[in-house]
Design a protein around this motif. Sequence first.
Motif, short mmCIF file in Angstrom:
data_model
loop_
_atom_site.label_atom_id
_atom_site.label_comp_id
_atom_site.label_asym_id
_atom_site.label_seq_id
_atom_site.Cartn_x
_atom_site.Cartn_y
_atom_site.Cartn_z
N ARG A 263 10.09 0.90 8.79
CA ARG A 263 9.79 1.48 10.14
C ARG A 263 8.74 0.35 10.95
O ARG A 263 8.00 0.73 11.46
CB ARG A 263 9.07 2.65 9.97
CG ARG A 263 9.83 3.84 9.22
CD ARG A 263 9.26 5.05 9.13
NE ARG A 263 10.02 6.11 8.30
CZ ARG A 263 9.63 6.30 7.26
NH1 ARG A 263 8.46 5.64 6.50
NH2 ARG A 263 10.30 7.08 6.49
N ASN B 35 14.04 1.69 -4.00
CA ASN B 35 13.88 2.22 -2.79
C ASN B 35 12.43 2.25 -2.28
O ASN B 35 11.62 2.90 -2.78
CB ASN B 35 14.45 3.58 -2.98
CG ASN B 35 15.93 3.60 -3.43
OD1 ASN B 35 16.93 3.34 -2.77
ND2 ASN B 35 16.19 4.47 -4.41
N VAL B 36 12.42 1.95 -1.08
CA VAL B 36 11.15 1.93 -0.32
C VAL B 36 10.85 3.16 0.58
O VAL B 36 11.76 3.69 1.26
CB VAL B 36 11.03 0.71 0.64
CG1 VAL B 36 9.82 0.80 1.41
CG2 VAL B 36 11.24 -0.61 0.04
N GLU B 37 9.62 3.76 0.38
CA GLU B 37 9.37 4.86 1.24
C GLU B 37 7.81 4.47 1.83
O GLU B 37 6.91 4.39 0.69
CB GLU B 37 9.55 6.14 0.49
CG GLU B 37 8.77 7.19 1.06
CD GLU B 37 9.79 7.59 2.35
OE1 GLU B 37 9.37 7.81 3.50
OE2 GLU B 37 10.89 7.53 2.42
N GLU B 38 7.68 4.46 2.92
CA GLU B 38 6.35 3.99 3.34
C GLU B 38 5.84 4.91 4.57
O GLU B 38 6.90 5.12 5.49
CB GLU B 38 6.40 2.64 3.95
CG GLU B 38 5.05 2.19 4.33
CD GLU B 38 4.92 0.64 5.02
OE1 GLU B 38 6.07 0.25 5.29
OE2 GLU B 38 4.00 0.09 4.86
N LEU C 4 19.83 -2.64 1.17
CA LEU C 4 19.93 -1.31 0.54
C LEU C 4 20.35 -0.11 1.24
O LEU C 4 21.15 0.55 1.12
CB LEU C 4 18.79 -1.10 -0.42
CG LEU C 4 18.81 0.08 -1.63
CD1 LEU C 4 20.22 -0.18 -2.38
CD2 LEU C 4 17.64 0.01 -2.57
N LYS D 14 23.36 2.61 1.21
CA LYS D 14 23.29 3.92 0.95
C LYS D 14 23.77 4.80 2.21
O LYS D 14 24.39 5.93 2.03
CB LYS D 14 21.69 4.27 0.79
CG LYS D 14 21.34 3.66 -0.62
CD LYS D 14 20.04 4.31 -0.96
CE LYS D 14 18.81 3.91 -0.18
NZ LYS D 14 17.56 4.30 -0.68
N PRO E 88 13.29 1.95 6.05
CA PRO E 88 12.12 2.60 5.15
C PRO E 88 10.68 1.71 5.83
O PRO E 88 9.57 2.56 5.60
CB PRO E 88 12.24 2.21 3.88
CG PRO E 88 13.65 1.56 3.81
CD PRO E 88 14.19 1.60 5.27
N LEU F 266 3.35 6.10 11.88
CA LEU F 266 4.20 5.13 11.70
C LEU F 266 5.61 5.63 12.03
O LEU F 266 6.50 5.12 12.75
CB LEU F 266 4.19 4.64 10.29
CG LEU F 266 4.83 3.39 9.76
CD1 LEU F 266 4.38 2.29 10.56
CD2 LEU F 266 4.73 3.26 8.22
N PHE G 173 2.53 3.45 0.19
CA PHE G 173 3.91 2.45 0.06
C PHE G 173 4.30 2.97 -1.32
O PHE G 173 3.70 2.57 -2.26
CB PHE G 173 3.47 1.21 0.26
CG PHE G 173 4.57 0.01 -0.04
CD1 PHE G 173 5.76 -0.12 0.96
CD2 PHE G 173 4.87 -0.34 -1.23
CE1 PHE G 173 6.65 -0.96 0.84
CE2 PHE G 173 6.06 -1.30 -1.33
CZ PHE G 173 6.98 -1.60 -0.23
#
Lengths: 96, 511
Positions: free
Chosen positions: B60, A75-78, B246, B250, B58, B15, A83
Amino acid sequence: MSKVSITFQNSDDARHLVEAILADNPAATASVMPALTKIDCEGRLSLRRESVEVRVGRRFDLQELHLSLISLAGNVEEDDDTFTLAWHTAAEKSQS
Amino acid sequence: MNAMQPPPKLKKLSLKERYAHLTRELGWKTTYQPMDKVFPYAEYEGIKIHDWDAWEDPFRLTMDAYWKYQAEKERKLYAVIDSFAQNNGHLNITDARYVNALKLFLTGVSPLEYSAHRGYAHVGRHFVGAGPRIACQMQAIDELRHAQTQLHTMSHYNKFFDGLHDSRHMHDRVWYLSVPKSFFEDACSAGPFEYLTAISFSFEYVLTNLLFVPFMSGAAFNGDMATVTFGFSAQSDEARHMTLGLEIIKFMLEQDEANVPIVQRWIDKWFWRGYRLLALVAMMMDYMLPKRIMSWDEAWEMYFEQAGDALFNDLSRYGIRKPKYFEVASKEKHRLSHEVWATFYNYTQATAFHTWLPSEEEMKWLSAKYPDTFDRLYRPRFECWRAMEEKGNRYYNPTLPQLCVTCQIPMIFTEPDDPTTTCFRATEYKGERYHFCSDGCKDIFCYEPEKYVQSWLPVHQIYQGNCGGADLKDVIAWYHINFGVDNFDYTGSPDQKLWDEWQLQRSSNPV
């Protein structure tokens, strides 16, 4: 065993990203194949803007990642500074 | 001197703030038309969405960043393609046999990029929320870019090698290309949520690494820097597309528990369809790369068994399990590439690329990589065909195969627990009998028979007289494959003759 992974091109730009990730995530391991490097790490890994800036010697926008990235898993969280790739843990599961 | 103060510097938006401004201002409620008329596909699949704003990309990525980075990637890519062309890069590949993998890529994969462009443009229009709409819009542009860059890259090879001349025409007609074509047409004729589950999640997140990562690394290993560059440039977009896949899964699962069984069924269906499509890649990796990176078996372990385990372990908190029949795919990993290559070997008179028997050195590699199956099951077959070749009787299969109605692949696969018995499944629907290569394909048909009874099956169409005529030469001409040039064995082909001449020129220095 839930490893996250990120794969970069073997380019001069991406060399600094690979170095930064390996320095900041002691559990990360790199596999080098022709033209690419795949980094795996148990659970989660982070790429920090500061850590890249120290290596490239200039301001670095984390979204420059898009120029060198080949693939990822997790899972990406930026945000502006970090990052992160992560899988959810069993503890999080029991809360949800 | 005027001591004018510069205006105070405005703080740059973060961001998150930039993304919020982009995606929270574009979604509005319609006033002079009801929402369900403007978004007719938002609810008909049964997916319940209560809060579209809960979907957040995510990465963005905002439009200004998107254009900036895509433009930079494009400049780098075309610089490489240009230098490859100026430097006659095709002379530096390992072996001309390798180009046959590109022929398959251009006819089998690149048209899918164009189909994906159309698919994302369509579903992007039909989501109510601005976040997924923008992500789909960016992806639609990316996919069009992929089709263009792949065509541009291949155009250099098209100057020198056969079979690369008419990919769009072939995509709509050639028998084996009905496999990727039907895959995408199945997805594009589904609703928007199923489409994203099919393409963004099941194909791009779960399976696409197997196409673009080890195979493209193999392209580099074989000296094809033009292809590896378009491959990685495309895959750098895929990483963003995978996050869309993904996130949308979700999002659906978090919005309403009633969505879970619908999503699971789509994951089951599209895992199996995508996996069947990748049978082509298994063959490309094990047989078509003169210098190999890893076997299909190893790639499957790395990118599905390990990565897929982590992914489905994460999704289990929503009640999602691994896709149905994943264990069948793992049982097939020891035999998939051999069964597919053997099929193309004996039908290469009807393909736009050449095939060949693996050399003794290549068979040693296959024995080492597949110690339980290769020597026992596949080497004897190749040795038999080699003996026939040496007697001037190269084997071409003169009959047309039975096709699976769902995946459209000939019935070439074997029973999950018995690699010596061909797997056949069948069912009856409205008085007609339908055949399948596997339980996975039969399940898909039985859930939506009205969709698959309309399949355009190449073998049936040939027998019905809809493909240019009754004999091989007629059908080949209808495909736009040049008989005796693009098809048949690599040995003796015009491609081989030209390559051998180039190699002679390299080693000689005529005065």
